[in-house]
Design a protein around this motif. Structure first.
Motif, PDB file in Angstrom:
ATOM      1  N   VAL A  28     -45.169  15.032  13.579  1.00  0.00           N
ATOM      2  CA  VAL A  28     -46.721  14.891  13.756  1.00  0.00           C
ATOM      3  C   VAL A  28     -47.275  15.401  12.703  1.00  0.00           C
ATOM      4  CG1 VAL A  28     -46.490  15.455  16.245  1.00  0.00           C
ATOM      5  CG2 VAL A  28     -46.732  17.322  14.863  1.00  0.00           C
ATOM      6  N   ASP A  29     -46.906  16.101  11.685  1.00  0.00           N
ATOM      7  CA  ASP A  29     -47.558  16.290  10.422  1.00  0.00           C
ATOM      8  C   ASP A  29     -47.738  14.956   9.321  1.00  0.00           C
ATOM      9  OD1 ASP A  29     -48.110  19.074  10.515  1.00  0.00           O
ATOM     10  OD2 ASP A  29     -45.750  19.229  10.255  1.00  0.00           O
ATOM     11  N   GLY A  30     -46.889  13.960   9.858  1.00  0.00           N
ATOM     12  CA  GLY A  30     -46.951  12.729   9.150  1.00  0.00           C
ATOM     13  C   GLY A  30     -47.880  11.660   9.690  1.00  0.00           C
ATOM     14  N   ARG A  31     -48.620  12.268  10.785  1.00  0.00           N
ATOM     15  CA  ARG A  31     -49.202  11.142  11.270  1.00  0.00           C
ATOM     16  C   ARG A  31     -51.039  11.813  11.361  1.00  0.00           C
ATOM     17  NH1 ARG A  31     -45.278   8.464  14.558  1.00  0.00           N
ATOM     18  NH2 ARG A  31     -43.245   9.387  14.403  1.00  0.00           N
ATOM     19  N   ARG A  32     -51.571  10.784  12.096  1.00  0.00           N
ATOM     20  CA  ARG A  32     -53.410  10.980  12.237  1.00  0.00           C
ATOM     21  C   ARG A  32     -53.520  12.024  13.464  1.00  0.00           C
ATOM     22  NH1 ARG A  32     -57.320   6.089  12.568  1.00  0.00           N
ATOM     23  NH2 ARG A  32     -56.051   5.542  10.940  1.00  0.00           N
ATOM     24  N   THR A  33     -53.795  13.118  13.018  1.00  0.00           N
ATOM     25  CA  THR A  33     -53.864  14.242  14.071  1.00  0.00           C
ATOM     26  C   THR A  33     -55.070  14.910  14.235  1.00  0.00           C
ATOM     27  OG1 THR A  33     -52.913  15.813  12.700  1.00  0.00           O
ATOM     28  CG2 THR A  33     -51.541  14.773  13.961  1.00  0.00           C
ATOM     29  N   THR A  34     -55.711  15.529  15.002  1.00  0.00           N
ATOM     30  CA  THR A  34     -56.763  16.277  15.226  1.00  0.00           C
ATOM     31  C   THR A  34     -56.505  17.408  16.115  1.00  0.00           C
ATOM     32  OG1 THR A  34     -58.125  14.280  15.667  1.00  0.00           O
ATOM     33  CG2 THR A  34     -59.019  16.372  16.505  1.00  0.00           C
ATOM     34  N   SER A  35     -56.847  18.875  15.276  1.00  0.00           N
ATOM     35  CA  SER A  35     -56.479  20.079  15.673  1.00  0.00           C
ATOM     36  C   SER A  35     -57.587  20.680  16.854  1.00  0.00           C
ATOM     37  CB  SER A  35     -56.455  20.984  14.666  1.00  0.00           C
ATOM     38  OG  SER A  35     -56.424  22.388  15.047  1.00  0.00           O
ATOM     39  N   LEU A  36     -56.856  21.149  17.911  1.00  0.00           N
ATOM     40  CA  LEU A  36     -57.581  21.711  19.109  1.00  0.00           C
ATOM     41  C   LEU A  36     -57.456  23.279  18.965  1.00  0.00           C
ATOM     42  CD1 LEU A  36     -56.740  19.250  21.892  1.00  0.00           C
ATOM     43  CD2 LEU A  36     -58.492  19.081  20.521  1.00  0.00           C
ATOM     44  N   HIS A  37     -57.271  23.745  17.841  1.00  0.00           N
ATOM     45  CA  HIS A  37     -56.974  25.184  17.696  1.00  0.00           C
ATOM     46  C   HIS A  37     -58.666  25.863  17.805  1.00  0.00           C
ATOM     47  CE1 HIS A  37     -53.360  24.182  15.183  1.00  0.00           C
ATOM     48  NE2 HIS A  37     -53.161  24.035  16.414  1.00  0.00           N
ATOM     49  N   GLY A  38     -58.486  27.038  18.037  1.00  0.00           N
ATOM     50  CA  GLY A  38     -59.776  27.786  18.066  1.00  0.00           C
ATOM     51  C   GLY A  38     -59.757  28.566  19.427  1.00  0.00           C
ATOM     52  N   SER A  39     -61.085  28.761  19.798  1.00  0.00           N
ATOM     53  CA  SER A  39     -61.500  29.707  20.933  1.00  0.00           C
ATOM     54  C   SER A  39     -61.197  28.820  22.291  1.00  0.00           C
ATOM     55  CB  SER A  39     -62.754  30.256  20.811  1.00  0.00           C
ATOM     56  OG  SER A  39     -63.236  30.976  21.751  1.00  0.00           O
ATOM     57  N   TRP A  40     -60.675  29.183  23.329  1.00  0.00           N
ATOM     58  CA  TRP A  40     -60.531  28.562  24.531  1.00  0.00           C
ATOM     59  C   TRP A  40     -60.872  29.584  25.491  1.00  0.00           C
ATOM     60  CZ3 TRP A  40     -56.821  24.037  25.850  1.00  0.00           C
ATOM     61  CH2 TRP A  40     -56.344  23.666  24.761  1.00  0.00           C
ATOM     62  N   ALA A  41     -61.621  29.181  26.548  1.00  0.00           N
ATOM     63  CA  ALA A  41     -61.924  29.774  27.931  1.00  0.00           C
ATOM     64  C   ALA A  41     -60.520  30.206  28.293  1.00  0.00           C
ATOM     65  CB  ALA A  41     -62.473  29.013  28.830  1.00  0.00           C
ATOM     66  N   ALA A  42     -60.518  31.406  28.919  1.00  0.00           N
ATOM     67  CA  ALA A  42     -59.064  31.960  29.692  1.00  0.00           C
ATOM     68  C   ALA A  42     -59.620  32.746  30.820  1.00  0.00           C
ATOM     69  CB  ALA A  42     -58.445  32.581  28.432  1.00  0.00           C
ATOM     70  N   VAL A 281     -39.364   9.948   1.927  1.00  0.00           N
ATOM     71  CA  VAL A 281     -38.753   8.886   3.189  1.00  0.00           C
ATOM     72  C   VAL A 281     -39.984   8.174   3.914  1.00  0.00           C
ATOM     73  CG1 VAL A 281     -37.211   8.393   4.908  1.00  0.00           C
ATOM     74  CG2 VAL A 281     -36.537  10.118   3.379  1.00  0.00           C
ATOM     75  N   GLU A 282     -40.170   6.893   3.655  1.00  0.00           N
ATOM     76  CA  GLU A 282     -41.119   6.127   4.370  1.00  0.00           C
ATOM     77  C   GLU A 282     -40.453   5.228   5.368  1.00  0.00           C
ATOM     78  OE1 GLU A 282     -43.018   4.112   1.070  1.00  0.00           O
ATOM     79  OE2 GLU A 282     -43.564   5.771   0.133  1.00  0.00           O
ATOM     80  N   LEU A 283     -41.282   5.287   6.674  1.00  0.00           N
ATOM     81  CA  LEU A 283     -40.650   4.233   7.500  1.00  0.00           C
ATOM     82  C   LEU A 283     -42.129   3.381   7.831  1.00  0.00           C
ATOM     83  CD1 LEU A 283     -38.766   6.541   9.627  1.00  0.00           C
ATOM     84  CD2 LEU A 283     -37.833   4.325   8.923  1.00  0.00           C
ATOM     85  N   THR A 289     -47.400   3.590   8.016  1.00  0.00           N
ATOM     86  CA  THR A 289     -46.559   4.313   7.414  1.00  0.00           C
ATOM     87  C   THR A 289     -46.377   5.750   7.677  1.00  0.00           C
ATOM     88  OG1 THR A 289     -46.813   2.729   5.544  1.00  0.00           O
ATOM     89  CG2 THR A 289     -45.723   4.596   4.956  1.00  0.00           C
ATOM     90  N   VAL A 290     -45.158   5.997   8.227  1.00  0.00           N
ATOM     91  CA  VAL A 290     -44.982   7.409   8.439  1.00  0.00           C
ATOM     92  C   VAL A 290     -44.003   7.829   7.100  1.00  0.00           C
ATOM     93  CG1 VAL A 290     -43.803   8.903  10.120  1.00  0.00           C
ATOM     94  CG2 VAL A 290     -44.778   7.054  10.863  1.00  0.00           C
ATOM     95  N   VAL A 291     -44.553   9.019   6.754  1.00  0.00           N
ATOM     96  CA  VAL A 291     -43.792   9.735   5.563  1.00  0.00           C
ATOM     97  C   VAL A 291     -43.344  11.004   5.912  1.00  0.00           C
ATOM     98  CG1 VAL A 291     -44.276  10.595   3.291  1.00  0.00           C
ATOM     99  CG2 VAL A 291     -45.337   8.629   4.082  1.00  0.00           C
ATOM    100  N   ASP A 292     -42.065  11.219   5.590  1.00  0.00           N
ATOM    101  CA  ASP A 292     -41.228  12.645   5.712  1.00  0.00           C
ATOM    102  C   ASP A 292     -40.775  12.991   4.561  1.00  0.00           C
ATOM    103  OD1 ASP A 292     -40.387  14.777   7.013  1.00  0.00           O
ATOM    104  OD2 ASP A 292     -39.379  13.831   8.598  1.00  0.00           O
ATOM    105  N   SER A 293     -40.533  14.242   4.272  1.00  0.00           N
ATOM    106  CA  SER A 293     -39.712  14.656   3.083  1.00  0.00           C
ATOM    107  C   SER A 293     -38.446  15.379   3.694  1.00  0.00           C
ATOM    108  CB  SER A 293     -40.587  15.816   2.422  1.00  0.00           C
ATOM    109  OG  SER A 293     -41.580  15.483   1.936  1.00  0.00           O
ATOM    110  N   ILE A 294     -37.109  14.757   3.239  1.00  0.00           N
ATOM    111  CA  ILE A 294     -35.891  14.957   3.818  1.00  0.00           C
ATOM    112  C   ILE A 294     -34.697  15.130   2.724  1.00  0.00           C
ATOM    113  CG2 ILE A 294     -34.259  13.734   5.278  1.00  0.00           C
ATOM    114  CD1 ILE A 294     -35.896  12.261   6.847  1.00  0.00           C
ATOM    115  N   GLY A 295     -34.064  16.411   2.996  1.00  0.00           N
ATOM    116  CA  GLY A 295     -33.241  16.623   2.221  1.00  0.00           C
ATOM    117  C   GLY A 295     -31.732  16.107   2.628  1.00  0.00           C
ATOM    118  N   PHE A 296     -30.822  15.718   1.753  1.00  0.00           N
ATOM    119  CA  PHE A 296     -29.429  15.112   2.035  1.00  0.00           C
ATOM    120  C   PHE A 296     -28.226  16.122   1.536  1.00  0.00           C
ATOM    121  CE2 PHE A 296     -32.675  11.654   1.619  1.00  0.00           C
ATOM    122  CZ  PHE A 296     -32.699  11.294   2.964  1.00  0.00           C
TER     123      PHE A 296
END
Length: 604
Positions: A28-42, A281-283, A289-296
């Protein structure tokens, strides 16, 4: 009965919505994301009044609906608007003193604003929720996930509003006998939305999953596959590794799955602890285009040897719980990972055992960047319900979610399917199913488990657990000097191995309270723990089939099983570092040993 009620509730509330999450989106770090972190009612709900009436029937005023009074006479006995707040990601136990020991239900709620383009899809992604989560968006139940340490996601494309949206999540961490783990454990049962929560936006057809690794049968080739999700499942995918000049066109079949195999140039640098090289690595499709860093790298066994990139390696390791440095809470951030793994590096480690459940993704990715090999584990721990089909499916699900998330991480060399499980035919059938599943999902790594041993006589220990026949690498937990006699007992013990397989001593050690000093014969002192480590190290040197160790444990961690006042105070004190970051004497004993091993490896 409770599980049946929840499933009934889901069907009643959701009007036919799927009860299970959608297939997992990786990286998910290689994609378009929006964080929902922070203060939530509980809202803390120990009696589960948020979804059932006093007759144990589904409530028409379920908290999922998030009703508000429409006129002064409305009787609604909850309010997210007036509820206390909890930070997400985070556990509730460490955020509010009255929830320190709490096990039960907490309802989380927050709003978010979104405008989704017509040609895009949107998913709600959870890094983990301990232990059970039911998720609703705008009053519509999306589904349910069980398991406190693996990621899951729901598609919300058709439910998200253009503007403000209302998100409600039921989280329950009650221990349960049929669960994985079961209701008996030796770590803190941190509850809540303990890892990140994200909105993940994708094209209509997108790369959901992929596997890019060296072929273990012939590492001169790169092999793998890609999985598309969406209406255009035969969409062409281009694989690129620009630093190696590699380009491959992949044409998926009608299921969206496409495979590839291409020769890698000789200049490819293998990932190793000394040189943790990763490649871009690009797909790419016409939409993204999804990008990752991969070791072999390769990992295999040869008799009782463990081979990394074709050469024998000794794993200088330490076990770690997913608990934050300097404070008693669940770890979740990159900063937490850098400190914990930095301590492991300071100790001289090239290997970490991430016990006893899948750790957060930041831990695995940070370990890879720092050059630390990883043992990854699911919480099939102690005695679970071996003959319960539901329990087996939970274990398989968590194994699938772990492998799906981390299969492209070069640092991970071992999938562990169990810890300290008692022998028996039902247990053997259960764990063989998991071993087969791990190999089906990922044939490039080794499978292990932390076993228990058997005394042949007073001085001879044999590792002959029947499960060892099916493992690639044997793990073994032993506590000579702590639960098993005095530290000096290690001097006369001889180890035998019933299998021609390598052994990792996956646990050993003993407790000490940092700053508590006294004679080396006095338990709980730093001196006693250091003495135990010296005796253990002398014994471990004599085991010819030993290829690594991960002593228990890096730092002290919270556990309700440890109530001894003024010493434990609900902390397991077996860490070589205290909960406040203090190095104990045993830290330096182990560090000196690992430095000697590292120097010996260089000289060899």
């Amino acid at each position: 009965m409770r599980r049946y009620f929840l499933l009934l509730l889901l069907g009643w509330l959701a009007g036919g919505a799927q009860a299970q999450p959608d297939p997992l989106i990786i990286n998910v770090d290689g994609r378009r994301t929006t964080s929902l972190h922070g203060s939530w009612a509980a809202i803390v709900d120990p009696f589960d009044v948020g979804y059932r009436t006093y007759r144990n029937t589904p409530s028409g005023n379920s908290f999922f609906r998030h009703r508000r009074p429409q006129h002064p006479a409305d009787r609604i006995e909850y309010s997210f608007e007036d509820a206390p707040r909890l930070e997400v990601p985070g556990d509730w136990n460490s955020q509010r003193l009255e929830l320190f020991f709490y096990e039960g239900t907490v309802w989380y709620q927050r709003t978010f604003t979104y405008r989704l383009p017509a040609d895009r899809r949107l998913f709600l992604y959870f890094g983990a929720a301990n232990y059970e989560a039911i998720v609703a968006l705008n009053g519509q139940v999306l589904g349910r996930h069980e398991g406190g340490f693996t990621p899951f996601n729901f598609e919300i494309t058709e439910l998200v509003h253009d503007g403000e949206n209302d998100l409600v999540v039921y989280v329950n961490n009650r221990r349960r006998a049929e669960g994985v783990p079961t209701d008996n454990m030796d770590w803190w049962n941190y509850g809540g939305l303990t890892r990140r929560v994200l909105l993940v936006e994708t094209p209509r057809t997108f790369v959901r999953d992929y596997f890019v690794q060296l072929d273990p049968a012939d590492p001169s080739f790169l092999t793998g596959w890609v999985q598309l999700d969406g209406p255009e499942r035969t969409l062409t995918v281009t694989l690129r590794l620009p630093e190696l000049g590699l380009v491959q066109t992949i044409r998926p079949d009608t299921s969206g799955r496409g495979t590839f195999r291409l020769r890698v140039p000789e200049r490819l640098e293998r990932w190793s602890p000394e040189h943790p090289r990763r490649y871009r690595v690009e797909l790419a499709t016409r939409y993204e285009t999804v990008v990752d860093s991969i070791g072999f790298r390769t990992i295999e066994t040869r008799g009782t040897e463990l081979l990394l990139n074709g050469r024998p390696i000794f794993l200088r390791g330490i076990s770690i719980h997913e608990e934050a440095p300097f404070e008693g809470r669940r770890a979740f951030s990159k900063e937490d990972a850098r400190v914990l793994l930095g301590w492991a590096r300071e100790l001289g480690c090239n290997f970490v055992r991430l016990a006893h459940y899948p750790h957060n993704e930041a831990m695995v990715r940070t370990a890879e960047a720092m050059g630390l090999l990883v043992w990854a584990e699911i919480p099939v721990y102690w005695t679970i319900q071996w003959e319960n089909p539901h329990t087996l499916e939970l274990a398989r699900q968590q194994l699938r979610e772990l492998i799906t998330r981390d299969k492209n991480r070069a640092a991970v060399i071992l999938w562990s399917v169990a810890n300290e499980t008692p022998r028996g035919e039902a247990r053997l059938r259960f764990l063989r199913t998991l071993i087969d599943e791990a190999r089906r999902l990922d044939p490039t790594r080794l499978v292990t488990a932390a076993l228990e041993h058997r005394y042949v006589n007073d001085t001879t220990i044999v590792i002959d657990d029947e499960l060892g026949r099916y493992l690639d690498v044997l793990g073994n937990n032993e506590y000579i000097g702590w639960y098993d006699g005095p530290p000096e007992k290690a001097r006369r013990v001889v180890w035998q191995n019933a299998y021609d397989k390598p052994l990792i001593m996956s646990e050993w050690g003993g407790g000490a309270k940092a700053g508590f000093h006294g004679p080396a014969e006095q338990i709980w002192t730093e001196e006693y723990q250091a003495r135990l480590y010296r005796e253990q190290i002398a014994m471990l040197r004599r085991i010819p089939f030993l290829v690594g160790m991960s002593p228990w444990i890096l730092k002290d961690f919270r556990s309700p099983r440890r109530p001894l006042a003024r010493i434990q105070d609900y902390w397991n004190r077996k860490g070589v570092i205290s909960d406040r970051g203090q190095r104990k004497q045993a830290f330096y004993v182990l560090q000196a040993f690992y430095r000697e091993l590292a120097q010996s490896a260089i000289n060899d």
